[in-house]
Design an enzyme around this catalytic site. Structure first.
Site, PDB file in Angstrom:
ATOM      1  N   THR A 196       0.865  -1.158   0.000  1.00  0.00           N
ATOM      2  CA  THR A 196       0.000   0.000   0.000  1.00  0.00           C
ATOM      3  C   THR A 196       0.911   1.220   0.000  1.00  0.00           C
ATOM      4  O   THR A 196       1.987   1.186   0.590  1.00  0.00           O
ATOM      5  CB  THR A 196      -0.922  -0.043   1.227  1.00  0.00           C
ATOM      6  OG1 THR A 196      -1.677   1.134   1.256  1.00  0.00           O
ATOM      7  CG2 THR A 196      -0.158  -0.224   2.511  1.00  0.00           C
ATOM      8  N   GLU A 252      -5.557  -3.183   2.716  1.00  0.00           N
ATOM      9  CA  GLU A 252      -5.518  -3.851   4.019  1.00  0.00           C
ATOM     10  C   GLU A 252      -6.754  -4.699   4.298  1.00  0.00           C
ATOM     11  O   GLU A 252      -6.806  -5.413   5.297  1.00  0.00           O
ATOM     12  CB  GLU A 252      -5.366  -2.796   5.135  1.00  0.00           C
ATOM     13  CG  GLU A 252      -4.001  -2.117   5.176  1.00  0.00           C
ATOM     14  CD  GLU A 252      -3.914  -0.871   4.292  1.00  0.00           C
ATOM     15  OE1 GLU A 252      -4.740  -0.748   3.351  1.00  0.00           O
ATOM     16  OE2 GLU A 252      -3.030  -0.034   4.544  1.00  0.00           O
ATOM     17  N   LYS A 272      -5.864  10.572  -4.194  1.00  0.00           N
ATOM     18  CA  LYS A 272      -6.144   9.419  -5.018  1.00  0.00           C
ATOM     19  C   LYS A 272      -6.608   9.873  -6.392  1.00  0.00           C
ATOM     20  O   LYS A 272      -7.733  10.283  -6.579  1.00  0.00           O
ATOM     21  CB  LYS A 272      -7.179   8.528  -4.367  1.00  0.00           C
ATOM     22  CG  LYS A 272      -6.975   7.109  -4.812  1.00  0.00           C
ATOM     23  CD  LYS A 272      -7.543   6.108  -3.861  1.00  0.00           C
ATOM     24  CE  LYS A 272      -7.109   4.725  -4.296  1.00  0.00           C
ATOM     25  NZ  LYS A 272      -7.966   3.688  -3.760  1.00  0.00           N
ATOM     26  N   TRP A 295      -2.395   6.384  -6.061  1.00  0.00           N
ATOM     27  CA  TRP A 295      -2.028   7.279  -4.969  1.00  0.00           C
ATOM     28  C   TRP A 295      -0.937   8.274  -5.353  1.00  0.00           C
ATOM     29  O   TRP A 295       0.038   7.916  -6.005  1.00  0.00           O
ATOM     30  CB  TRP A 295      -1.495   6.481  -3.788  1.00  0.00           C
ATOM     31  CG  TRP A 295      -2.494   5.583  -3.133  1.00  0.00           C
ATOM     32  CD1 TRP A 295      -2.499   4.239  -3.167  1.00  0.00           C
ATOM     33  CD2 TRP A 295      -3.604   5.979  -2.335  1.00  0.00           C
ATOM     34  NE1 TRP A 295      -3.554   3.769  -2.428  1.00  0.00           N
ATOM     35  CE2 TRP A 295      -4.254   4.804  -1.906  1.00  0.00           C
ATOM     36  CE3 TRP A 295      -4.123   7.213  -1.939  1.00  0.00           C
ATOM     37  CZ2 TRP A 295      -5.379   4.821  -1.105  1.00  0.00           C
ATOM     38  CZ3 TRP A 295      -5.237   7.235  -1.140  1.00  0.00           C
ATOM     39  CH2 TRP A 295      -5.871   6.052  -0.733  1.00  0.00           C
TER      40      TRP A 295
HETATM   41  N1  LIG Z   1     -16.074   3.984  -1.965  1.00  0.00           N
HETATM   42  C1  LIG Z   1     -15.058   4.758  -1.591  1.00  0.00           C
HETATM   43  N2  LIG Z   1     -15.262   6.059  -1.291  1.00  0.00           N
HETATM   44  C2  LIG Z   1     -14.254   6.855  -0.911  1.00  0.00           C
HETATM   45  N3  LIG Z   1     -12.975   6.453  -0.803  1.00  0.00           N
HETATM   46  C3  LIG Z   1     -12.705   5.188  -1.077  1.00  0.00           C
HETATM   47  C4  LIG Z   1     -13.717   4.264  -1.491  1.00  0.00           C
HETATM   48  N4  LIG Z   1     -13.133   3.063  -1.686  1.00  0.00           N
HETATM   49  C5  LIG Z   1     -11.829   3.215  -1.406  1.00  0.00           C
HETATM   50  N5  LIG Z   1     -11.541   4.500  -1.052  1.00  0.00           N
HETATM   51  C6  LIG Z   1     -10.235   5.050  -0.654  1.00  0.00           C
HETATM   52  O1  LIG Z   1      -9.220   4.175  -1.092  1.00  0.00           O
HETATM   53  C7  LIG Z   1      -8.466   3.720   0.045  1.00  0.00           C
HETATM   54  C8  LIG Z   1      -7.907   2.340  -0.193  1.00  0.00           C
HETATM   55  O2  LIG Z   1      -6.970   2.396  -1.244  1.00  0.00           O
HETATM   56  P1  LIG Z   1      -6.184   1.086  -1.723  1.00  0.00           P
HETATM   57  O3  LIG Z   1      -5.472   0.534  -0.549  1.00  0.00           O
HETATM   58  O4  LIG Z   1      -5.266   1.545  -2.807  1.00  0.00           O
HETATM   59  O5  LIG Z   1      -7.214   0.152  -2.203  1.00  0.00           O
HETATM   60  C9  LIG Z   1      -9.436   3.804   1.181  1.00  0.00           C
HETATM   61  O6  LIG Z   1      -8.795   3.859   2.436  1.00  0.00           O
HETATM   62  C10 LIG Z   1     -10.167   5.088   0.852  1.00  0.00           C
HETATM   63  O7  LIG Z   1      -9.427   6.208   1.229  1.00  0.00           O
END
Ligand SMILES: Nc1ncnc2c1ncn2[C@@H]1O[C@H](COP(=O)(O)O)[C@@H](O)[C@H]1O
Lengths: 540, 540
Positions: free
Chosen positions: A185, A330, A438, A443
């Site tokens: 991550t 995670e 994002k 990221w």
């Molecule tokens: N439906 C959603 N709405 C807003 N943010 C989201 C959503 N799904 C994922 N995220 C963001 O994406 C992060 C996870 O990113 P990743 O580990 O790259 O999958 C989460 O902690 C959120 O900050």
């Protein structure tokens, strides 16, 4: 006392083995880099996964060794998922969008033994060649005649290696806590951290996220994961779809609106999964071209907040149900989903769209709650914000090599998201405590951008926030205060930043301000800055 | 090393807790003994299950204690399933159809501490009163005003007891191997044996048997389990339906065609589960009454072989998909199902009915195979018979108190069924092991030989047993009783048999006897016959 019921850990290998028995003729379709289409069945895939497993078993590897992949969504990557994990090894998916320094860090931190790589992505590894000492073999995912002719690297051919193997395998029975997958991550501060999935977490996530509570797969499903297999396991779909006998359509690197529309139409895709940007691009293409996507019934959308306007467009223009999803690396990653429910029949369209744009409710097995700064649960009224915590059998308990221990409290994982939960249990992410932007599902670290800016003499303090963006969901905006007596030139600052970070990380706007707000302990009050500048990139 | 992912056992209590959060308004409807209808929601049921749990927690019970229920399908029994198992206790379902002597044996063998009993079933316990010393409390499943006025037993009232408790509970987190359910299987030889389900097996069975591979529940499902909650956990439906948000319709003891039709119509039941006899009765009632069952889409049928004529009637008269199911007490119980598939579109109706009448394919997690007498896997050609073995995370590993150890070999449970598996993986049970003769490694079916003999007019009853044989290990010996007033000629009987079975199946000896021994329920006591005639073919 002997166990009353069989203790029989279900392994990833059981998934494909059982799919080959139950659904031997079901198809897996891949669009390849040259836009040709490859097509085979679960029975075929199982045989080739056996070949991969036998090849790995014949090599000098130890249980738990990390075997990396650097590849997009296609059948060979699918085979690797099963061949590697089924052998008690760890498939470490390398994110092709990271830049070379991060990949170098990650490969070395993971101590990857081998890398399986797409021919198209080889240039990335060429740049790293002598900086990743743990890696002893590079295997290119192609046939002998497609092997690169002139590479400075010593390369082997995937098809040649597995052709020499038997297409039947005896799989080891692996205890539930056997590591099987590794995904990094992005570091919100500092270096990326590894999330080590286990056989138990991966299989349980696949079973429950593929069930009718969440992605709702069955033998009539034709599923196209646009989310990459090189990050968060393509939302687990390569493991969940085979359990329920869904047809899989892998789009490879053909992620433009045009290619996606074509695949949807020719393969009769009825469910597809990806970040909001994907659906925005597809929508734009459909509007331009006048093409249609009649077979499509559901898009599952996560990784960033869902724009309600898009939910509405997909419903009203294309008769597609937009299903909001929340998860993170995670959490394996699926944790909550905003499924279609019988109750929605009674709601107005606008109320429905609002639920669909939320992150939905937890999948059975997952628990979520929101907490105030003192660690008390806050009320579920759809308005009160709290720090989102999560727990469950496919949620991280500790980062790889024990890093990031401050993310865990009282059996919960602290997500770094700020959320609300309404009285019906629907959750929405409204902000983040972590300092990342994002952009189109990828990221950007605000901290790295800020540090880079500080190297420019005229910059006194820098603050990078995530501003809302119509196409990319979020883009970085940088606020700076200036150092007295130094010349400031935005073009020079940009030129300097560009030497330190990927080009797509560069802020969309750099704003010079008089001062920035601080907390009592002297930290930037980013939330305040965000409140003020969050909408600066949006058209009025 | 610390675990990378949370080790977070999913418990039965999580099922109802999560259903109350996700599907608070979904209904549970019960037809009571007086044919009135009781109706409440998952949110209500959860609160009452909490009351039960708190009541149990306040008593002097130890983890793993057996708490028995003697009750039909209704909401109070449903609450008990959760209250008892969620507290780390074992719900021991007593089969109301057994005779009193068997119940006495079972209750004493299980060392049940309490019994929760329907008022209508109290007479059974009155007959047992002083013969079940471990039982210290009898709690009647009714309200205070419905308590029996004159009983020789000392009885307590369920509603009074739980009214005194809080409707919020803190559930213990129970490891996967914690016992949670006990069900006795009828003794084929000797006494009934206990099958002790665990938290892990029960929850995993519920998740996977409720998924789209098998029962296919979702929020649109209206599910009526006709299979009793007092035996094989009503096929796990009280645990699987809440996971996927299905509406539950409990028919109580109202199992006539008339009552079932009424419930289907008024509650809009679209799936129902039971043994073939149930569907035969319903069919007869519909034919007589001219009533319809329009909402019904699926009947799931197991516990005995499906008659193909019924499959056809349900399809052609009622547009209902008949889904064959196989399982046993030892498999929690669902193991294989003959689901509707997209491929069935391409088949003739008759071919479809044949698949539906089979036992289907294994649910993900379950493995089955068929073996010859030497323990070698036999071919899957739909014709070759073998002894059916099964394994998986919800399959028995050892009977309660270690009995029946000879049912396990090489990690498999030996089912005692003889089956065929066709090239597509569909399994059909064709016989019972205890009724087959293993002649030179090949199977001869005693049931088929007996049925053939009954077509000879002079034969009143026939019993075929396996007699020991020096060359062939076993050979068939047939015992018959004669019908008065009919001529009997062994050569003629042999000639007739030879037209129906393979020549090598013909009995080595046919013995006319005065009478054959029977059990109380009128079944042949083959064991006794075997004891007497087993050595008849051996030289002295
Ligand atoms: N439906 C959603 N709405 C807003 N943010 C989201 C959503 N799904 C994922 N995220 C963001 O994406 C992060 C996870 O990113 P990743 O580990 O790259 O999958 C989460 O902690 C959120 O900050």
């Amino acid at each position: 006392m002997s166990e009353p019921m069989m203790t029989f850990p279900l392994n990833t290998s059981d998934i494909l083995k059982s799919a080959a028995l139950r659904y031997p003729e079901q198809e897996i379709v891949s669009m390849l880099a040259d836009l040709s289409v490859h097509r085979y069945t679960y029975a075929d895939a199982y045989k080739r996964a056996c070949r991969v497993a036998n090849f790995l078993a014949s090599a000098n590897l130890s249980p738990g060794d990390r075997i990396a992949t650097l590849a997009v969504n296609h059948y060979r990557h699918f085979e690797l998922y099963y061949g590697i994990t089924g052998q008690g090894l760890v498939v470490h998916t390398l994110n092709a969008r990271l830049f070379v320094e991060q990949l170098q860090y990650i490969i070395n931190h993971a101590e990857d033994r081998w890398i399986f790589v797409d021919p198209e992505l080889l240039p990335i590894l060429e740049a790293l060649a002598d900086k990743i000492p743990s890696v002893t073999r590079l295997i290119v995912l192609c046939a002998a005649e497609q092997m690169p002719q002139s590479s400075p690297l010593s390369l082997e051919c995937y098809e040649t290696l597995i052709a020499a193997q038997s297409d039947e395998a005896v799989w080891p029975s692996l205890p539930a806590n056997t590591p099987c997958g590794l995904c990094y991550t992005s570091g919100t501060t500092g270096n990326p951290k590894g999330v080590l999935y286990t056989q138990g977490s991966m299989v349980q996530h696949a079973i429950l996220s593929g069930g009718s509570q969440a992605l709702d797969f069955d033998e009539w499903s034709v599923v196209m994961p646009v989310v990459p297999m090189y990050h968060v396991v393509a939302w687990g779909i390569p493991f969940s779809a085979p359990i329920y006998g869904a047809k899989l359509v892998f789009p490879g690197c053909a992620l433009t609106g045009e290619n996606l529309q074509k695949l949807i139409e020719t393969e009769q895709v009825n469910q597809s999964y990806g970040v909001p940007t994907v659906w925005l691009n597809l929508h734009n293409y459909l509007q331009q071209s006048g093409k249609s996507i009649e077979s499509l019934a559901i898009v599952g959308v996560g990784g960033a907040a869902s724009p309600t306007a898009m939910v509405k467009s997909y419903a009203e223009l294309y008769d597609v149900y937009w299903m909001g999803i929340w998860g993170m690396t995670e959490t394996s990653p699926l944790a909550t989903t905003a499924n279609l429910t019988p109750q929605m029949d009674q709601l107005s369209d606008e109320d429905c769209y609002a639920l669909q744009a939320s992150a939905g409710k937890p999948i059975f097995g997952v628990e979520i709650d929101i907490f105030d700064a003192a660690g008390r649960v806050v009320t579920h009224d759809g308005v009160t914000r709290g720090e989102l915590r999560v727990r469950g059998p496919w949620v991280l308990a500790s980062y790889f090599k024990g890093e990031g221990a401050d993310s865990f409290v009282d059996g919960w994982f602290i997500t770094g998201d700020i959320a609300v939960i309404n009285a019906q249990g629907y959750m929405s992410v409204v902000d983040r405590t972590k300092d990342v932007i994002k952009s189109g599902g990828e990221w950007i670290s605000s901290v790295e951008l800020e540090n880079a800016a500080l190297d420019y003499p005229a910059v006194n303090e820098a603050c990078v926030i995530a501003a809302l963006h119509e196409k990319w969901d979020e883009r970085p905006v940088m606020l700076i205060t200036l150092r007295a007596g130094q010349d400031y030139d935005e073009a020079a600052l940009r030129a300097m930043l560009q030497q330190r970070v990927a080009k797509w990380w560069l802020p969309d706007r750099i704003v010079v301000v008089e001062s920035l707000p601080h907390t009592g302990t002297g930290k930037l009050r980013k939330m305040d800055v965000r409140d003020e500048y969050r909408r600066i990139l949006l058209a009025d």
